[in-house]
Design a protein around this motif. Sequence first.
Motif, PDB file in Angstrom:
ATOM      1  N   MET A  30      46.164   6.758  15.765  1.00 29.57           N
ATOM      2  CA  MET A  30      47.084   6.601  14.643  1.00 29.57           C
ATOM      3  C   MET A  30      46.727   5.318  13.886  1.00 29.57           C
ATOM      4  O   MET A  30      46.514   4.278  14.486  1.00 29.57           O
ATOM      5  CB  MET A  30      48.517   6.570  15.176  1.00 29.57           C
ATOM      6  N   ASP A  31      46.700   5.403  12.625  1.00 28.47           N
ATOM      7  CA  ASP A  31      46.385   4.281  11.741  1.00 28.47           C
ATOM      8  C   ASP A  31      47.573   3.329  11.687  1.00 28.47           C
ATOM      9  O   ASP A  31      48.698   3.743  11.402  1.00 28.47           O
ATOM     10  CB  ASP A  31      46.076   4.846  10.355  1.00 28.47           C
ATOM     11  N   THR A  32      47.338   2.051  11.948  1.00 28.00           N
ATOM     12  CA  THR A  32      48.427   1.065  11.944  1.00 28.00           C
ATOM     13  C   THR A  32      48.335   0.093  10.769  1.00 28.00           C
ATOM     14  O   THR A  32      49.072  -0.901  10.740  1.00 28.00           O
ATOM     15  CB  THR A  32      48.436   0.264  13.261  1.00 28.00           C
ATOM     16  N   LYS A  33      47.476   0.359   9.796  1.00 25.42           N
ATOM     17  CA  LYS A  33      47.319  -0.576   8.673  1.00 25.42           C
ATOM     18  C   LYS A  33      48.635  -0.833   7.948  1.00 25.42           C
ATOM     19  O   LYS A  33      48.892  -1.958   7.517  1.00 25.42           O
ATOM     20  CB  LYS A  33      46.266  -0.070   7.669  1.00 25.42           C
ATOM     21  N   PHE A  34      49.456   0.192   7.792  1.00 24.50           N
ATOM     22  CA  PHE A  34      50.723   0.058   7.074  1.00 24.50           C
ATOM     23  C   PHE A  34      51.652  -0.924   7.786  1.00 24.50           C
ATOM     24  O   PHE A  34      52.176  -1.853   7.181  1.00 24.50           O
ATOM     25  CB  PHE A  34      51.363   1.435   6.911  1.00 24.50           C
ATOM     26  N   SER A  35      51.852  -0.734   9.086  1.00 28.75           N
ATOM     27  CA  SER A  35      52.746  -1.636   9.810  1.00 28.75           C
ATOM     28  C   SER A  35      52.172  -3.047   9.889  1.00 28.75           C
ATOM     29  O   SER A  35      52.920  -4.030   9.790  1.00 28.75           O
ATOM     30  CB  SER A  35      53.086  -1.095  11.202  1.00 28.75           C
ATOM     31  N   VAL A  36      50.864  -3.168  10.038  1.00 32.67           N
ATOM     32  CA  VAL A  36      50.236  -4.489  10.060  1.00 32.67           C
ATOM     33  C   VAL A  36      50.414  -5.168   8.698  1.00 32.67           C
ATOM     34  O   VAL A  36      50.730  -6.358   8.622  1.00 32.67           O
ATOM     35  CB  VAL A  36      48.751  -4.404  10.467  1.00 32.67           C
ATOM     36  N   ALA A  37      50.233  -4.427   7.618  1.00 34.33           N
ATOM     37  CA  ALA A  37      50.413  -4.990   6.277  1.00 34.33           C
ATOM     38  C   ALA A  37      51.845  -5.472   6.089  1.00 34.33           C
ATOM     39  O   ALA A  37      52.070  -6.557   5.530  1.00 34.33           O
ATOM     40  CB  ALA A  37      50.048  -3.956   5.209  1.00 34.33           C
ATOM     41  N   LEU A  38      52.814  -4.706   6.556  1.00 34.65           N
ATOM     42  CA  LEU A  38      54.208  -5.127   6.443  1.00 34.65           C
ATOM     43  C   LEU A  38      54.471  -6.382   7.266  1.00 34.65           C
ATOM     44  O   LEU A  38      55.171  -7.292   6.822  1.00 34.65           O
ATOM     45  CB  LEU A  38      55.145  -3.991   6.847  1.00 34.65           C
ATOM     46  N   HIS A  39      53.893  -6.454   8.449  1.00 35.56           N
ATOM     47  CA  HIS A  39      54.012  -7.643   9.298  1.00 35.56           C
ATOM     48  C   HIS A  39      53.473  -8.864   8.552  1.00 35.56           C
ATOM     49  O   HIS A  39      54.131  -9.905   8.477  1.00 35.56           O
ATOM     50  CB  HIS A  39      53.226  -7.393  10.590  1.00 35.56           C
ATOM     51  N   ILE A  40      52.298  -8.725   7.982  1.00 34.28           N
ATOM     52  CA  ILE A  40      51.661  -9.809   7.226  1.00 34.28           C
ATOM     53  C   ILE A  40      52.548 -10.231   6.057  1.00 34.28           C
ATOM     54  O   ILE A  40      52.777 -11.427   5.834  1.00 34.28           O
ATOM     55  CB  ILE A  40      50.275  -9.371   6.725  1.00 34.28           C
ATOM     56  N   LEU A  41      53.037  -9.271   5.303  1.00 35.54           N
ATOM     57  CA  LEU A  41      53.850  -9.576   4.126  1.00 35.54           C
ATOM     58  C   LEU A  41      55.157 -10.265   4.494  1.00 35.54           C
ATOM     59  O   LEU A  41      55.602 -11.180   3.795  1.00 35.54           O
ATOM     60  CB  LEU A  41      54.097  -8.308   3.305  1.00 35.54           C
ATOM     61  N   VAL A  42      55.780  -9.843   5.581  1.00 37.94           N
ATOM     62  CA  VAL A  42      57.000 -10.508   6.041  1.00 37.94           C
ATOM     63  C   VAL A  42      56.685 -11.946   6.427  1.00 37.94           C
ATOM     64  O   VAL A  42      57.427 -12.872   6.073  1.00 37.94           O
ATOM     65  CB  VAL A  42      57.655  -9.743   7.214  1.00 37.94           C
ATOM     66  N   MET A  43      55.583 -12.137   7.125  1.00 40.73           N
ATOM     67  CA  MET A  43      55.185 -13.509   7.510  1.00 40.73           C
ATOM     68  C   MET A  43      54.985 -14.372   6.275  1.00 40.73           C
ATOM     69  O   MET A  43      55.476 -15.502   6.215  1.00 40.73           O
ATOM     70  CB  MET A  43      53.888 -13.481   8.333  1.00 40.73           C
ATOM     71  N   ILE A  44      54.288 -13.844   5.285  1.00 39.33           N
ATOM     72  CA  ILE A  44      54.033 -14.606   4.052  1.00 39.33           C
ATOM     73  C   ILE A  44      55.345 -14.913   3.342  1.00 39.33           C
ATOM     74  O   ILE A  44      55.579 -16.040   2.895  1.00 39.33           O
ATOM     75  CB  ILE A  44      53.058 -13.841   3.129  1.00 39.33           C
ATOM     76  N   ALA A  45      56.204 -13.912   3.248  1.00 40.57           N
ATOM     77  CA  ALA A  45      57.475 -14.083   2.527  1.00 40.57           C
ATOM     78  C   ALA A  45      58.402 -15.069   3.223  1.00 40.57           C
ATOM     79  O   ALA A  45      59.120 -15.824   2.562  1.00 40.57           O
ATOM     80  CB  ALA A  45      58.171 -12.729   2.377  1.00 40.57           C
ATOM     81  N   GLU A  46      58.403 -15.089   4.530  1.00 43.21           N
ATOM     82  CA  GLU A  46      59.399 -15.855   5.278  1.00 43.21           C
ATOM     83  C   GLU A  46      58.909 -17.201   5.800  1.00 43.21           C
ATOM     84  O   GLU A  46      59.722 -18.014   6.232  1.00 43.21           O
ATOM     85  CB  GLU A  46      59.912 -15.012   6.455  1.00 43.21           C
ATOM     86  N   SER A  47      57.612 -17.435   5.761  1.00 43.12           N
ATOM     87  CA  SER A  47      57.097 -18.684   6.320  1.00 43.12           C
ATOM     88  C   SER A  47      57.333 -19.856   5.378  1.00 43.12           C
ATOM     89  O   SER A  47      57.175 -19.735   4.162  1.00 43.12           O
ATOM     90  CB  SER A  47      55.595 -18.555   6.602  1.00 43.12           C
ATOM     91  N   ASP A  48      57.691 -20.970   5.967  1.00 48.08           N
ATOM     92  CA  ASP A  48      57.855 -22.180   5.170  1.00 48.08           C
ATOM     93  C   ASP A  48      56.590 -23.035   5.205  1.00 48.08           C
ATOM     94  O   ASP A  48      56.575 -24.148   4.718  1.00 48.08           O
ATOM     95  CB  ASP A  48      59.069 -22.989   5.636  1.00 48.08           C
ATOM     96  N   ARG A  49      55.539 -22.481   5.793  1.00 45.24           N
ATOM     97  CA  ARG A  49      54.258 -23.184   5.813  1.00 45.24           C
ATOM     98  C   ARG A  49      53.140 -22.233   5.415  1.00 45.24           C
ATOM     99  O   ARG A  49      53.319 -21.023   5.385  1.00 45.24           O
ATOM    100  CB  ARG A  49      53.990 -23.808   7.181  1.00 45.24           C
ATOM    101  N   THR A  50      52.002 -22.802   5.121  1.00 45.76           N
ATOM    102  CA  THR A  50      50.836 -22.026   4.737  1.00 45.76           C
ATOM    103  C   THR A  50      50.261 -21.320   5.962  1.00 45.76           C
ATOM    104  O   THR A  50      50.128 -21.944   7.022  1.00 45.76           O
ATOM    105  CB  THR A  50      49.771 -22.952   4.124  1.00 45.76           C
ATOM    106  N   LEU A  51      49.956 -20.056   5.829  1.00 41.96           N
ATOM    107  CA  LEU A  51      49.431 -19.269   6.942  1.00 41.96           C
ATOM    108  C   LEU A  51      47.978 -18.890   6.693  1.00 41.96           C
ATOM    109  O   LEU A  51      47.636 -18.419   5.619  1.00 41.96           O
ATOM    110  CB  LEU A  51      50.263 -18.002   7.120  1.00 41.96           C
ATOM    111  N   SER A  52      47.169 -19.035   7.701  1.00 43.36           N
ATOM    112  CA  SER A  52      45.774 -18.604   7.636  1.00 43.36           C
ATOM    113  C   SER A  52      45.674 -17.207   8.232  1.00 43.36           C
ATOM    114  O   SER A  52      46.613 -16.706   8.859  1.00 43.36           O
ATOM    115  CB  SER A  52      44.889 -19.566   8.440  1.00 43.36           C
ATOM    116  N   SER A  53      44.531 -16.575   8.066  1.00 45.17           N
ATOM    117  CA  SER A  53      44.334 -15.260   8.681  1.00 45.17           C
ATOM    118  C   SER A  53      44.405 -15.373  10.201  1.00 45.17           C
ATOM    119  O   SER A  53      44.868 -14.456  10.874  1.00 45.17           O
ATOM    120  CB  SER A  53      43.018 -14.635   8.226  1.00 45.17           C
ATOM    121  N   LYS A  54      44.007 -16.503  10.754  1.00 55.24           N
ATOM    122  CA  LYS A  54      44.114 -16.710  12.203  1.00 55.24           C
ATOM    123  C   LYS A  54      45.584 -16.756  12.633  1.00 55.24           C
ATOM    124  O   LYS A  54      45.960 -16.159  13.641  1.00 55.24           O
ATOM    125  CB  LYS A  54      43.391 -17.991  12.621  1.00 55.24           C
ATOM    126  N   ASP A  55      46.415 -17.492  11.879  1.00 52.31           N
ATOM    127  CA  ASP A  55      47.855 -17.542  12.173  1.00 52.31           C
ATOM    128  C   ASP A  55      48.454 -16.138  12.150  1.00 52.31           C
ATOM    129  O   ASP A  55      49.235 -15.768  13.036  1.00 52.31           O
ATOM    130  CB  ASP A  55      48.607 -18.391  11.142  1.00 52.31           C
TER     131      ASP A  55
END
Length: 148
Positions: free
Chosen positions: A1-26
């Motif tokens: 099963m392709d998980t790109k959609f859920s991973v993308a949502l995870h990433i977007l939530v992190m970006i939207a909610e983080s008060d610090r700069t996030l790297s791809s490693k973070d």
Amino acid sequence: MDTKFSVALHILVMIAESDRTLSSKDLAVSVGTNASYIRKIISLLKNANLIETHQGKPGYFLVKPADRLSLLDVYLAVQEASQVHLFNIHQNPNAACPVGRYIQGALSPAFQNIEADLANELSQQSLSNIIDNLKQQASEEKNESSHS
């Protein structure tokens, strides 16, 4: 099963909610995958103009507010599609068989209706809905642990 959609949502939530700069490693640490996979998803999101980077500033930024970023936008971005497409119909049914002869035409309307319903539902949901769900989950867990 392709998980790109859920991973993308995870990433977007992190970006939207983080008060610090996030790297791809973070982001990879949070998602539980490797940074190269995160960069692949980031690239899809950037190509769809859902996120951007700023010259001279590390990290990623949402192009529009979370309440205006529909789940359909995200789905289409990571699936690299112009419409929701979940089901493929097998291409070579036996035309001599009474089912095989008509199965493609019989399946198409049902599949199209289901895909249209899903596209409609995804368009009605935003990244803000996911963020609200996340906060509710965290609050419920906090309440449960304080009652233990």
